[in-house]
Design a protein around this motif. Structure first.
Motif, PDB file in Angstrom:
ATOM      1  N   GLY A  70       0.812  -1.213   0.000  1.00  8.96           N
ATOM      2  CA  GLY A  70       0.000   0.000   0.000  1.00  8.96           C
ATOM      3  C   GLY A  70       0.844   1.261   0.000  1.00  8.96           C
ATOM      4  N   LEU A  71       0.561   2.160   0.922  1.00  8.52           N
ATOM      5  CA  LEU A  71       1.187   3.483   0.950  1.00  8.52           C
ATOM      6  C   LEU A  71       1.922   3.714   2.260  1.00  8.52           C
ATOM      7  N   LEU A  72       2.981   4.516   2.182  1.00  7.97           N
ATOM      8  CA  LEU A  72       3.722   4.928   3.373  1.00  7.97           C
ATOM      9  C   LEU A  72       3.795   6.445   3.387  1.00  7.97           C
ATOM     10  N   ILE A  73       3.416   7.019   4.503  1.00  2.96           N
ATOM     11  CA  ILE A  73       3.455   8.474   4.683  1.00  2.96           C
ATOM     12  C   ILE A  73       4.380   8.764   5.854  1.00  2.96           C
ATOM     13  N   GLY A  74       5.346   9.644   5.643  1.00  2.00           N
ATOM     14  CA  GLY A  74       6.277  10.023   6.693  1.00  2.00           C
ATOM     15  C   GLY A  74       6.108  11.488   7.048  1.00  2.00           C
ATOM     16  N   ILE A  75       6.095  11.792   8.346  1.00  2.51           N
ATOM     17  CA  ILE A  75       5.989  13.173   8.829  1.00  2.51           C
ATOM     18  C   ILE A  75       7.203  13.460   9.691  1.00  2.51           C
ATOM     19  N   ALA A  76       7.979  14.474   9.318  1.00  2.00           N
ATOM     20  CA  ALA A  76       9.182  14.831  10.074  1.00  2.00           C
ATOM     21  C   ALA A  76       8.780  15.582  11.333  1.00  2.00           C
ATOM     22  N   LEU A  77       9.106  15.033  12.493  1.00  2.00           N
ATOM     23  CA  LEU A  77       8.791  15.676  13.768  1.00  2.00           C
ATOM     24  C   LEU A  77       9.892  16.631  14.208  1.00  2.00           C
TER      25      LEU A  77
END
Length: 305
Positions: free
Chosen positions: A60-67
């Protein structure tokens, strides 16, 4: 400035996780499940260059959010490579169907969201944007809204024993709805309308929530009892009560705690915590103080004056 990537092959054996991250370099590696989304928190303080690689798959999909900011990566394409600087709240969206290889430069902390293909379809249907089968790819795109939504999960990673299924399910629905509305490849359509629960459904939902004060009931269970989808139920509950199901349950627990704190027969704050569905006294004190503005002990003393 162009930097030639180091030669990793054959230098040493690197053990990587399911997202291609070298496990030896991770200072944080946590996972939580919420509804249609798997959440992962990954961080590294290592200054050394390291590589992430995943082969094509149907996950599927991978979403990354930089903290946090000050992170850079070199992403390798078929015939070229691109450098991208990740500031705080920068995101990426990529499809597991595509082969991925990148050099990570500098420390990082990311929240990763993994969404299976069938889960994306369910999220879209519940968000009233049926027809979404993919998301627009992004890389190093600033998105403070998704960044702030993601940060609401940090306490759950830090104290997983206090992370109720209701809270995680609700956060997964809110984040999933935002993602498909903001990045979904979808047909043109209107904004979801305001909706309200019937009086019978409102009373039924509240009764189910109160039957499980610790919040381990899932949104799916409550929505199913009302014969509604999760996304529809959350919006309708919020439009009807002015609160999300989790917010309403926390308020109900605090109201019950106040009634018990007035009862002279109950002297132990630990006993009040248990009867109101909190994990322990310290958990009860933190939540009570955040809602009421003072500790349970101080509130009780003032109430007895």
């Amino acid at each position: 400035m162009t930097v030639s990537p180091p030669h990793f092959a054959g230098a040493f054996k690197v053990t990587s996780d399911a997202h291609g991250c070298p496990t030896a370099n991770l200072s944080q590696d946590q996972a939580l499940a919420g509804g249609n989304i798997q959440f992962f928190r990954k961080a590294s303080t290592d200054q050394q260059l390291r590589q992430v690689a995943t082969p094509p798959s149907d996950r599927g999909l991978l979403i990354g959010i930089a903290l946090q900011g000050n992170h850079r990566r070199q992403v390798f394409r078929e015939h070229h490579a691109e450098y991208h600087d990740f500031e705080e709240n920068a995101i990426y969206i990529r499809d597991f169907n595509d082969s991925y290889r990148a050099d990570l430069i500098g420390p990082f902390e990311f929240l990763l969201l993994e969404i299976a293909p069938q889960s994306l379809q369910r999220i879209a249907e519940e968000a009233d944007v049926a027809g979404v089968s993919s998301l627009n790819h992004q890389i190093a795109t600033k998105d403070p809204v998704l960044g702030n939504l993601s940060r609401a999960l940090i306490p759950a990673f830090e104290r997983p024993a206090e992370a109720s299924a209701l809270f995680l399910d609700q956060m997964a629905t809110a984040i999933g709805t935002y993602i498909v509305q903001q990045y979904g490849n979808r047909p043109a359509g209107g904004v979801p309308k305001s909706r309200r629960l019937s009086r019978a459904h409102e009373n039924l939902a509240k009764a189910i929530l109160l039957d499980d004060l610790d919040g381990d009931v899932s949104i799916a269970k409550v929505a199913e009892a009302c014969n509604l989808s999760r996304g529809y139920f959350i919006r309708a509950f919020r439009d009807t009560t002015g609160q999300t199901p989790y917010q309403w349950l926390v308020s109900a627990r605090i109201r019950r705690a106040c009634d018990l704190l007035r009862a002279p027969a109950i002297t132990s704050l630990a006993e009040v915590a248990v009867q109101c569905g909190f994990n322990d006294q310290s958990h009860f004190t933190r939540v009570f103080a955040s809602v009421v503005g003072t500790t349970p002990g101080a509130w009780r003393r003032d109430a007895m004056l």
